[in-house]
Design a protein around this motif. Sequence first.
Motif, short mmCIF file in Angstrom:
data_model
loop_
_atom_site.label_atom_id
_atom_site.label_comp_id
_atom_site.label_asym_id
_atom_site.label_seq_id
_atom_site.Cartn_x
_atom_site.Cartn_y
_atom_site.Cartn_z
N GLN A 45 0.84 -1.18 0.00
CA GLN A 45 0.00 0.00 0.00
C GLN A 45 0.88 1.24 0.00
OE1 GLN A 45 -2.56 -0.30 3.36
NE2 GLN A 45 -3.72 -2.00 2.52
N LEU A 46 0.32 2.32 -0.47
CA LEU A 46 1.07 3.58 -0.53
C LEU A 46 1.54 3.99 0.86
CD1 LEU A 46 2.06 5.85 -2.33
CD2 LEU A 46 -0.11 7.00 -1.94
N GLN A 47 0.72 3.74 1.86
CA GLN A 47 1.08 4.07 3.24
C GLN A 47 2.35 3.30 3.67
OE1 GLN A 47 -2.03 3.03 5.94
NE2 GLN A 47 -0.82 3.43 7.75
N ASP A 48 2.45 2.02 3.29
CA ASP A 48 3.64 1.23 3.62
C ASP A 48 4.88 1.79 2.93
OD1 ASP A 48 2.14 -0.50 5.17
OD2 ASP A 48 1.77 -1.88 3.51
N TRP A 49 4.75 2.23 1.68
CA TRP A 49 5.87 2.80 0.96
C TRP A 49 6.32 4.12 1.58
CZ3 TRP A 49 9.14 0.97 -2.59
CH2 TRP A 49 8.79 -0.20 -3.24
N MET A 50 5.36 4.94 1.98
CA MET A 50 5.71 6.22 2.61
C MET A 50 6.42 6.00 3.95
SD MET A 50 5.00 8.62 0.61
CE MET A 50 5.10 7.73 -0.92
N ARG A 51 5.98 5.01 4.70
CA ARG A 51 6.64 4.68 5.97
C ARG A 51 8.06 4.21 5.71
NH1 ARG A 51 3.34 0.97 8.04
NH2 ARG A 51 1.98 2.56 8.87
N ALA A 52 8.25 3.38 4.67
CA ALA A 52 9.59 2.88 4.34
C ALA A 52 10.50 4.03 3.90
CB ALA A 52 9.50 1.83 3.25
N LEU A 53 9.97 4.97 3.13
CA LEU A 53 10.78 6.11 2.70
C LEU A 53 11.17 6.99 3.90
CD1 LEU A 53 8.98 7.09 -0.61
CD2 LEU A 53 11.17 5.92 -0.35
N TRP A 54 10.25 7.17 4.86
CA TRP A 54 10.57 7.92 6.06
C TRP A 54 11.66 7.21 6.86
CZ3 TRP A 54 10.71 12.36 8.24
CH2 TRP A 54 10.92 12.47 9.60
N GLU A 55 11.56 5.89 6.97
CA GLU A 55 12.57 5.12 7.70
C GLU A 55 13.93 5.24 7.03
OE1 GLU A 55 10.98 1.20 8.01
OE2 GLU A 55 9.48 1.79 9.49
N MET A 56 13.95 5.37 5.70
CA MET A 56 15.22 5.56 5.00
C MET A 56 15.85 6.89 5.37
SD MET A 56 14.42 4.03 1.22
CE MET A 56 15.83 4.79 0.49
N LEU A 57 15.03 7.93 5.50
CA LEU A 57 15.55 9.24 5.90
C LEU A 57 16.09 9.21 7.32
CD1 LEU A 57 12.86 11.62 4.38
CD2 LEU A 57 15.19 11.25 3.56
#
Length: 129
Positions: A45-57
Amino acid sequence: MIGYLNLILRLAIWFLLTSDLSLANILIGVTISLLLPHNDKTRGQLQDWMRALWEMLVAVPTAYKEAFEIILFPHRFEEITLEQAPPRRSAGLIFLDIFLITFTPKTIVSRYHKEGWYEVHRLRRRSPQ
């Protein structure tokens, strides 16, 4: 939208592996990214991708902090733990999870279990009790 994120992830990996941004390499990377098999059964889900991108930052400053900790204070103890992966992860999100865990100097994923667990090797300053 999720298909585009998978394509961008594959292209980013391609560019990191080749270190070449020439037009020919971009065309080869796009072609390979499109030809690689896609798994439509498990969609992130888009929410999972956004969480993963935040974790990368967040992982970048964490990695620097851990690197300085290892330099300044000896880490003599090791442990292997099991961490549960969030449910319904696509292959791209599983890759990002493993990358984020391995990106920090104190941890590395040694195995992914199909049941949804990561086997993580971790350095510790003190003995785990």
